[in-house]
Structures are given as C-alpha cells and as structure tokens.
Write an enzyme that holds these catalytic residues in place. Structure first.
Site, mmCIF file in Angstrom:
data_model
loop_
_atom_site.group_PDB
_atom_site.id
_atom_site.type_symbol
_atom_site.label_atom_id
_atom_site.label_comp_id
_atom_site.label_asym_id
_atom_site.label_seq_id
_atom_site.Cartn_x
_atom_site.Cartn_y
_atom_site.Cartn_z
ATOM 1 C CG HIS A 19 -2.075 -0.847 1.221
ATOM 2 N ND1 HIS A 19 -2.489 -1.577 2.315
ATOM 3 C CD2 HIS A 19 -2.973 -1.127 0.242
ATOM 4 C CE1 HIS A 19 -3.575 -2.264 2.010
ATOM 5 N NE2 HIS A 19 -3.887 -2.006 0.750
ATOM 6 C CB CYS B 51 -3.840 -1.122 8.841
ATOM 7 S SG CYS B 51 -2.447 -1.010 7.705
#
Length: 253
Positions: free
Chosen positions: A161, A248
């Site tokens: 990511h 996250c």
C-alpha cells in the site's frame, strides 16, 4: 485535529489473514492485547473511540482503515482489491452515518483500499497498487473534487500500500522510504528518510500533535523526535505478521 476513531476488534480467524510477510502466524491473544493498547492510546490522545465487534467471517477486518476514507466533508466506502475482503464494507454505511451527513461509495470494476490513500491537508495521494486500480482512484478523485478537495495518483512498484512507505506527519513533513524516497510528488515536503532496515516504521501515525511509532525502530523514532515531534511507541508485532501497520487499525476523523 481528530475527534473520533472507529476500530474493529481482531477476530480469532485473523491469524489466517492475508499476508506476504513470512513472519509466522500471529498469536491471537497477544494481537488482542496489542489492539487493546492501541485503543487506550487513541483515547489518551483525546479521541472518542467506537469499537466494532470482531467479524470472524473476514480475517482481515481488523484493518478497518481499508474499507472507508473519512474526510472533513464526507466519508467514502471503498471497494477492496482483495476479493476476500469485499464483504468487510457491509454495514459501514450505518456506522458512518452516525458521524457523516454525506456518504459516497466506490463501485466495481473500480477497486481501492484506503491504505493506498494519504491525506495531506485537502489533497489526497492515491497509490495505484495490486489493491487499488486506476478506475477506483479516478472514482475517488471525482468524489473528492465534488466536495472541494483534490487527489492525484502515485504508481507503486514494490509496496503493498502507499502508506506502507510514506506517512504524512502534518506541518509539511512526511516519512518516506524505499520507492518513495525520491518521488517527485513528495519533494515539496520536509522528508524524513527511513532506513531500509526500519522500513516498517514508515507507517507511523500522527494524531493530535503526537506520533505513534511501532516499537522496535529506534532510529526512526529518533529522527521523528529530532524533527520536533513527541512520540509514543506501541508494539504491533502481531499485526506486522499480517502486513498491517498502525494506520490500518483505525478510521480517524
């Protein structure tokens, strides 16, 4: 400044979540404790924390950041690129409607996970990765424009990511490592370069003037403190085994 956070408890099935880390299976009890410590830190930093129940059906669902983008003007429910995670968005409209008047969503074939989105003021950098495609990014940018915000795309080569390798610490300062260290898109910022052996710590988390840094990365912590930030360390080793980082584990707004 953030006022709220939404988290989801890790499920016992989380030990079977998606990962390429090759660090072994997480210890569920330890992961649960680390998550509890994370919640305590968010509360101590002044956030109202809504804790959603664990969802055994989706092992990766504790990484709640990926299923929604929360901005000052709207929330956007994403379209996860990992097929096994697409059901995680179910019910998020109801959760977010308690906080946001306007809720938008991304539709297939567009895919986007908010781990690929870094907010810097009113601009949002969107990583094009194995989880986020151009269609999803274009939909997101169109929504951002609708509410007076902007977005731009950053191609990824190696990272899972975008925020695996770059984090905005406010005050025109970012952490960068790996493929993002010399990226032209970030040259206008004061860049704190993270050594490759501490790359995991590039996903550190600014909240209300302090920076949470994963435990075990002293050089990164020192660099952040030398840049004028107060830091807090937190052990998230079990989540690292699942390719997850500090950002996250929550939605912050």
């Amino acid at each position: 400044m953030f006022k709220n956070a939404i988290v989801r408890l890790p499920a016992p099935t989380s030990i079977n979540g998606l990962t390429s880390a090759k660090l072994g299976k997480p210890d569920y009890k330890n992961a649960y404790k680390q998550h509890s410590d994370y919640i305590d830190i968010l509360k101590n930093l002044g956030l109202n924390v809504e804790v959603l129940p664990a969802n055994n059906q989706y092992p990766d669902s504790t990484f709640i950041e990926d299923v929604a983008l929360c901005t000052e003007k709207c929330a956007v429910i994403t379209s996860p690129g990992a097929v096994s995670r697409r059901g995680e968005t179910e019910g998020m409209n109801i959760v977010l409607s308690k906080y946001f008047e306007y809720i938008e969503s991304i539709a297939l074939p567009g895919t986007i996970e908010a781990g690929d989105i870094m907010m810097a003021g009113n601009h949002f950098y969107i990583g094009i990765s194995g989880r986020t495609n151009n269609n999803g990014a274009d939909q997101m940018i169109k929504i951002l424009n609708k509410y007076g915000m902007t977005g731009s795309k950053i191609p990824l080569k190696d990272m899972l990511h975008l925020k695996s390798g770059v984090s905005y610490l406010e005050n025109n300062t970012i952490l960068v490592c790996g493929e993002f260290a010399d990226n032209e898109a970030f040259k206008k910022y004061n860049r704190i370069a993270i050594d490759s052996n501490e790359a995991y710590a590039a996903n550190s988390l600014w909240i209300n003037g302090k920076v949470i840094v994963p435990q075990g990365y002293p050089a990164t912590r020192e660099k952040i403190e030398m840049a004028g930030y107060e830091t807090i360390t937190l052990d998230v080793s079990e989540f690292r085994k699942l390719d997850g980082g500090l950002s996250c584990l929550s939605l912050r707004f």
